[in-house]
Design an enzyme around this catalytic site. Structure first.
Site, PDB file in Angstrom:
ATOM      1  N   GLY A 136       0.811  -1.215   0.000  1.00 16.42           N
ATOM      2  CA  GLY A 136       0.000   0.000   0.000  1.00 16.42           C
ATOM      3  C   GLY A 136       0.840   1.259   0.000  1.00 16.42           C
ATOM      4  O   GLY A 136       1.590   1.530  -0.935  1.00 16.42           O
ATOM      5  N   LYS A 207       2.097 -10.642  -4.146  1.00 18.64           N
ATOM      6  CA  LYS A 207       3.008  -9.591  -3.701  1.00 18.64           C
ATOM      7  C   LYS A 207       4.421 -10.123  -3.526  1.00 18.64           C
ATOM      8  O   LYS A 207       5.402  -9.435  -3.830  1.00 18.64           O
ATOM      9  CB  LYS A 207       2.493  -8.983  -2.405  1.00 18.64           C
ATOM     10  N   GLY A 304      -5.899   0.625   1.897  1.00 18.18           N
ATOM     11  CA  GLY A 304      -6.708   1.788   2.242  1.00 18.18           C
ATOM     12  C   GLY A 304      -6.603   2.876   1.208  1.00 18.18           C
ATOM     13  O   GLY A 304      -5.606   2.995   0.497  1.00 18.18           O
TER      14      GLY A 304
END
Length: 427
Positions: A136, A207, A304
């Site tokens: 993120g 990832k 987020g």
């Protein structure tokens, strides 16, 4: 980019896309100061341009036609935030074909189509940046690829899925079982209604593929390494870990040992003294070891709207300031000799099994382990109110995974063993 105004096109006006728009609304002056140019979000494309996203945007910036971005020669950078494989792959390749730089957070696409995308970008001499695809908003990929370029990376350990980490943290803090915490995570929006992708380790695996490329120059497809989720972890395992100064985390591991690369995703018992043990709730942490740097850890919000959007715009600023920077993301010769099979991995192991409460059980189990050169470091047998069944917990000394699997296959066939045994690797 020898232009006074840089135009950006955004494909995908979802959660992260809304965050990108909000950053433009609030920090456009800051972006201009950091680039020395006027940076203009010229067009935002989405199938739905009528739903209120809670951010201000001029209706003239909105479109449902992706060609308003891909075929517009004035647009310099394309941000792809729709996720998935198609049509995202086609959009990215078209943008590259039209000599536009690309910023994406799409780890699934990169993990599956890495060579195709990077080869296309290299041929057209454009940059593709993807800091937001792993961790993120944590500054992770660029430091790994650039700031640490003088180091030979020896190991990467990542807690890189917030959903799984939230569930395991909640189980540990409150003694709840997996199903209870999963339901709560779904209510709070920390887990999808279909959480399979997160709790079975697939998100972590994608990832980890990207981290492995940057760390070791090796592109390893997901089907080539072991991926295991957290659905089998019980409150019993969590309590044992706490009582013995461990925590259980879903860990992505990529490391080189004697020229062999280990790539694996699975729950892991981590000593409470390790830095990764403090990465809780929805936070992410990546711990790496360089031959000159030594150990280091990057920590922060792994998902987020605001955190991820900040990484996306950070990539855009970097491209504007360094459009010709050589970024060695493409296919490259790796120093890795081979990829190690999970059965050839060696580790300490935690083993849990349930057996009848009768004499000779521990002797039978330890005898089988001994036959496979597995020595026991500690063992705990607990009395229960059930009377005839008892849980047995063991920690082994370092052993090969192949031997552990073979020994437990035989142990599970014993008449005294009442449920299949579970094992978890120890860091």
């Amino acid at each position: 980019m020898d232009k006074s105004t840089i135009n950006i096109g955004l494909i995908g006006f979802g959660t992260i896309g809304s965050g990108v728009v909000e950053i433009f609304n609030q920090n456009s002056d800051l972006i201009e100061k950091k680039t020395g140019k006027k940076v203009n979000l010229k067009k935002v494309v989405d199938l739905d341009i009528t739903t209120d996203r809670g951010v201000k945007i001029d209706p003239s910036q909105l479109s449902t036609d992706v060609n308003d971005i891909l075929e517009d020669p004035s647009i310099d950078i394309v941000i792809e935030l729709i996720g998935g494989y198609e049509p995202a792959l086609g959009f990215i390749l078209k943008a590259i074909e039209n000599r536009k730089h690309v910023v994406t957070a799409n780890k699934a696409l990169l993990a599956k189509h890495w060579n195709e995308i990077m080869s296309a970008a290299e041929k057209k001499n454009v940059r593709i940046s993807f800091e937001a695809s792993v961790g993120g908003g944590i500054p992770l990929l660029q430091p790994l690829n650039e700031s640490l370029a003088a180091n030979k990376i020896e190991a990467i350990y990542g807690i890189i899925n917030g959903t799984a980490n939230y569930i395991l943290t909640k189980m540990s803090n409150e003694g709840l079982n997996f199903e209870e915490v999963l339901k709560e995570a779904q209510i709070k929006g920390y887990a999808e209604q279909d959480p399979t992708f997160d709790i079975e380790g697939h998100d972590t695996a994608q990832k980890l593929i990207i981290l492995t490329i940057l760390g070791f120059g090796a592109y390893v497809k997901q089907e080539k390494f072991h991926v295991e989720g957290i659905t089998h972890i019980t409150s019993e395992d969590i309590k044992f870990a706490k009582d013995n100064h461990y925590v259980i985390k879903l860990l992505g591991i990529s490391q080189i040992i004697d020229g062999e690369l280990e790539v694996r995703v699975h729950p892991t018992l981590i000593p409470k003294t390790h830095l990764l043990a403090s990465v809780n709730d929805v936070y992410n942490g990546v711990y790496l070891v360089g031959d000159f740097l030594g150990p280091a850890m990057m920590y922060g919000q792994g998902a987020g709207m605001e955190a991820t959007a900040s990484a996306v715009l950070g990539d855009c600023i970097d491209i504007i300031n360094n459009p010709l920077k050589r970024v060695p993301y493409g296919p490259q010769k790796s120093l890795v000799k081979s990829i190690k099979n999970i059965e050839d991995v060696t580790s300490k192991y935690y083993i849990r099994l349930t057996a009848l409460d009768q004499a000779g059980v521990l002797q039978a189990v330890s005898g089988i382990l001994n036959d496979f050169n597995i020595s026991i470091e500690s063992v705990l047998q607990k009395k229960t109110s059930n009377g005839d069944k008892v849980p047995i917990y063991m920690v082994t000394h370092e052993a090969s995974e192949k031997n552990i699997r073979q020994a437990l296959t035989i142990i599970n066939q014993l008449e005294v063993v009442q449920s299949p045994s579970l094992f978890i690797r120890i860091l």
